[in-house]
Design an enzyme around this catalytic site. Structure first.
Site, mmCIF file in Angstrom:
data_model
loop_
_atom_site.group_PDB
_atom_site.id
_atom_site.type_symbol
_atom_site.label_atom_id
_atom_site.label_comp_id
_atom_site.label_asym_id
_atom_site.label_seq_id
_atom_site.Cartn_x
_atom_site.Cartn_y
_atom_site.Cartn_z
ATOM 1 N N LYS A 255 0.824 -1.228 0.000
ATOM 2 C CA LYS A 255 0.000 0.000 0.000
ATOM 3 C C LYS A 255 0.846 1.261 0.000
ATOM 4 O O LYS A 255 0.464 2.268 -0.593
ATOM 5 C CB LYS A 255 -0.951 -0.020 1.200
ATOM 6 C CG LYS A 255 -0.251 0.029 2.541
ATOM 7 C CD LYS A 255 -1.096 -0.505 3.655
ATOM 8 C CE LYS A 255 -1.030 -2.019 3.679
ATOM 9 N NZ LYS A 255 -0.981 -2.592 5.016
ATOM 10 N N GLU B 177 -5.978 -5.330 -5.104
ATOM 11 C CA GLU B 177 -7.035 -5.508 -4.087
ATOM 12 C C GLU B 177 -6.454 -5.607 -2.679
ATOM 13 O O GLU B 177 -7.007 -5.040 -1.720
ATOM 14 C CB GLU B 177 -7.826 -6.790 -4.421
ATOM 15 C CG GLU B 177 -9.006 -7.067 -3.546
ATOM 16 C CD GLU B 177 -10.144 -6.058 -3.741
ATOM 17 O OE1 GLU B 177 -10.332 -5.266 -2.810
ATOM 18 O OE2 GLU B 177 -10.817 -6.061 -4.778
ATOM 19 N N LYS C 286 -4.316 3.675 2.507
ATOM 20 C CA LYS C 286 -5.451 2.959 1.908
ATOM 21 C C LYS C 286 -6.504 3.957 1.408
ATOM 22 O O LYS C 286 -7.104 3.763 0.348
ATOM 23 C CB LYS C 286 -6.054 2.002 2.940
ATOM 24 C CG LYS C 286 -5.076 0.892 3.341
ATOM 25 C CD LYS C 286 -5.564 0.157 4.570
ATOM 26 C CE LYS C 286 -4.587 -0.918 4.998
ATOM 27 N NZ LYS C 286 -4.922 -1.483 6.313
HETATM 28 N N1 LIG Z 1 0.754 -8.583 6.773
HETATM 29 C C1 LIG Z 1 -0.461 -8.209 6.407
HETATM 30 O O1 LIG Z 1 -1.478 -8.605 6.998
HETATM 31 C C2 LIG Z 1 -0.627 -7.289 5.224
HETATM 32 C C3 LIG Z 1 -1.924 -6.972 4.781
HETATM 33 C C4 LIG Z 1 -2.089 -6.160 3.644
HETATM 34 C C5 LIG Z 1 -0.970 -5.672 2.997
HETATM 35 N N2 LIG Z 1 0.281 -5.977 3.472
HETATM 36 C C6 LIG Z 1 1.435 -5.444 2.749
HETATM 37 O O2 LIG Z 1 2.152 -6.537 2.187
HETATM 38 C C7 LIG Z 1 3.554 -6.256 2.140
HETATM 39 C C8 LIG Z 1 4.306 -7.375 2.844
HETATM 40 O O3 LIG Z 1 3.874 -7.441 4.200
HETATM 41 P P1 LIG Z 1 4.397 -8.597 5.163
HETATM 42 O O4 LIG Z 1 3.560 -8.493 6.393
HETATM 43 O O5 LIG Z 1 4.460 -9.884 4.432
HETATM 44 O O6 LIG Z 1 5.870 -8.086 5.480
HETATM 45 P P2 LIG Z 1 7.084 -8.932 6.092
HETATM 46 O O7 LIG Z 1 6.568 -10.127 6.818
HETATM 47 O O8 LIG Z 1 7.928 -7.949 6.812
HETATM 48 O O9 LIG Z 1 7.872 -9.470 4.804
HETATM 49 C C9 LIG Z 1 8.513 -8.616 3.925
HETATM 50 C C10 LIG Z 1 9.318 -9.451 2.949
HETATM 51 O O10 LIG Z 1 9.868 -8.567 1.979
HETATM 52 C C11 LIG Z 1 11.261 -8.835 1.838
HETATM 53 N N3 LIG Z 1 11.893 -7.568 1.464
HETATM 54 C C12 LIG Z 1 11.837 -6.376 2.108
HETATM 55 N N4 LIG Z 1 12.492 -5.443 1.420
HETATM 56 C C13 LIG Z 1 13.009 -6.050 0.320
HETATM 57 C C14 LIG Z 1 13.798 -5.637 -0.768
HETATM 58 N N5 LIG Z 1 14.230 -4.381 -0.869
HETATM 59 N N6 LIG Z 1 14.134 -6.537 -1.721
HETATM 60 C C15 LIG Z 1 13.710 -7.813 -1.620
HETATM 61 N N7 LIG Z 1 12.949 -8.286 -0.605
HETATM 62 C C16 LIG Z 1 12.612 -7.403 0.342
HETATM 63 C C17 LIG Z 1 11.709 -9.363 3.168
HETATM 64 O O11 LIG Z 1 12.900 -10.134 2.968
HETATM 65 P P3 LIG Z 1 13.612 -10.971 4.161
HETATM 66 O O12 LIG Z 1 12.709 -12.131 4.416
HETATM 67 O O13 LIG Z 1 14.930 -11.359 3.606
HETATM 68 O O14 LIG Z 1 13.698 -10.023 5.328
HETATM 69 C C18 LIG Z 1 10.497 -10.200 3.571
HETATM 70 O O15 LIG Z 1 10.585 -11.494 3.019
HETATM 71 C C19 LIG Z 1 3.719 -4.887 2.792
HETATM 72 O O16 LIG Z 1 3.831 -3.911 1.788
HETATM 73 C C20 LIG Z 1 2.453 -4.706 3.610
HETATM 74 O O17 LIG Z 1 2.063 -3.362 3.766
HETATM 75 C C21 LIG Z 1 0.479 -6.778 4.550
#
Ligand SMILES: NC(=O)c1ccc[n+]([C@@H]2O[C@H](COP(=O)([O-])OP(=O)(O)OC[C@H]3O[C@@H](n4cnc5c(N)ncnc54)[C@H](OP(=O)(O)O)[C@@H]3O)[C@@H](O)[C@H]2O)c1
Length: 326
Positions: free
Chosen positions: A102, A125, A201
């Site tokens: 987002k 979405e 959002k």
């Molecule tokens: N979690 C939710 O419920 C949710 C809901 C809606 C939207 N989102 C969105 O979805 C996205 C991911 O959320 P998440 O909760 O899955 O985050 P997360 O658990 O912190 O995972 C982030 C992932 O991205 C990788 N990463 C970060 N920066 C990077 C880069 N520059 N190059 C390559 N890989 C990179 C990290 O690598 P490493 O594993 O090596 O650290 C990790 O695997 C975010 O933008 C968030 O706002 C999340």
């Protein structure tokens, strides 16, 4: 043929996408006519242990992802960059993209949408209220309506905290701690409780509905961390509930956005939204008020929105490739 998929970011959401690709293999085959195979994953730290078969390429170089020539890239990294640059490159190579990011999409999503030719699908979405199909609903069900007002509870963490403060008489810090223990709030909860997450959002909804956004610096942004039990209990005595509400509305012809705690009467569409749920109340000039409610975060609801986006993109592509189906 196999549909080749890549995932950028293998944290909570990225792993959820992989789980669904595996657990819904047959259903996806039925819907798409081809198997979906995850071929590559981009991460920050390639030294971390990943529960992935060896044949899947795990890399920290985006060039490695492109060299696999994926059909679709699921983007689940954090922050506006480098994700925007990566997705731009993917669009140049006619790769479909589906994102949950987002922060990036609020700031640069409209550029991606403008650049993409009609052969490239862009799904977003999951960026807004995760599992609630608000983007799809606005795109497909409210085309003739003029949407005059949007009000949403767009952050599950702050709604969980406000619910615990009002219903269980907890203090802000007790409710926040409980949300962190249950995995609803991050170690640094600033983005959630100060309203930044809801703001992004809201900007995505604004872009979709009105092809523009309010000037970011002019959007009043008030979090919930200053609220005390006495505020919540006073609302309860009035028969109201305090909820953290993001809203968009035209005032004297000017598009205005706000993110703030509001005391809602029981007649309000967002009054009964409890715990980590999100909800969005949309007012259309023909339909009136419509409220969508559901899980606004979490691994599987978010990944579910991304997979559904991809299914729609692929099915639309199949129709384009076979005009006789029209
Ligand atoms: N979690 C939710 O419920 C949710 C809901 C809606 C939207 N989102 C969105 O979805 C996205 C991911 O959320 P998440 O909760 O899955 O985050 P997360 O658990 O912190 O995972 C982030 C992932 O991205 C990788 N990463 C970060 N920066 C990077 C880069 N520059 N190059 C390559 N890989 C990179 C990290 O690598 P490493 O594993 O090596 O650290 C990790 O695997 C975010 O933008 C968030 O706002 C999340």
């Amino acid at each position: 043929m196999t549909i080749k998929a890549a995932i950028l970011g293998f944290g909570t959401v990225g792993q959820g996408i992989y789980k669904i690709i595996q657990s819904k293999r047959q259903q996806l085959y039925k819907l798409l006519g081809d198997e979906v195979e995850l071929e590559s994953v981009l991460v920050n730290d390639i030294q971390k242990e990943r529960a992935l078969p060896e044949k899947i390429v795990v890399t920290d170089r985006f060039e490695d992802i492109l060299s696999q020539r994926p059909d679709v890239i699921f983007e689940a990294t954090v922050g506006a960059e480098p994700s925007f640059s990566y997705l731009n490159q993917a669009i140049d190579q006619n790769i479909h993209i589906v994102t949950a990011n987002k922060v990036m999409f609020a700031a640069r999503g409209h550029e991606l949408l403008q650049r993409a030719s009609q052969n490239v699908g862009i799904g977003y979405e999951a960026t807004t209220a995760a599992g609630i199909p608000i983007i799809g609903t606005l795109k497909t069900l409210l085309q003739t309506n003029q949407v005059t007002k949007v009000q949403g509870i767009l952050n599950g963490t702050s709604n969980y905290i406000l619910t615990a403060m009002q219903e269980e008489d907890k203090s802000f810090s007790e409710a926040l701690h409980e949300a962190q223990v249950k995995g609803y709030a991050e170690a640094d909860p600033t983005n959630d409780v100060e309203g930044h997450d809801a703001f992004y959002k809201l900007m995505i909804l604004s872009q979709l509905l009105y092809s523009r956004q309010p000037v970011w610096s002019e959007v009043p942004l008030t979090g919930i961390s200053h609220l005390g039990q006495k505020d919540l209990q006073a609302a309860k005595r009035r028969g109201e509930k305090i909820r953290h509400v993001a809203s968009l509305e035209f005032v004297d012809g000017i598009l205005k956005g706000r993110v703030e705690p509001l005391s809602l009467p029981s007649s309000h569409g967002l009054f009964s939204v409890e715990g980590v749920d999100n909800a969005i109340d949309v007012t259309g000039d023909l339909v009136g008020s419509v409220t969508l409610r559901g899980p606004g975060a979490g691994q599987i609801p978010t990944a579910s929105a991304m997979i559904e986006d991809f299914v729609q993109i692929w099915q639309a592509r199949s129709i384009r490739l076979q005009p006789s189906l029209l």
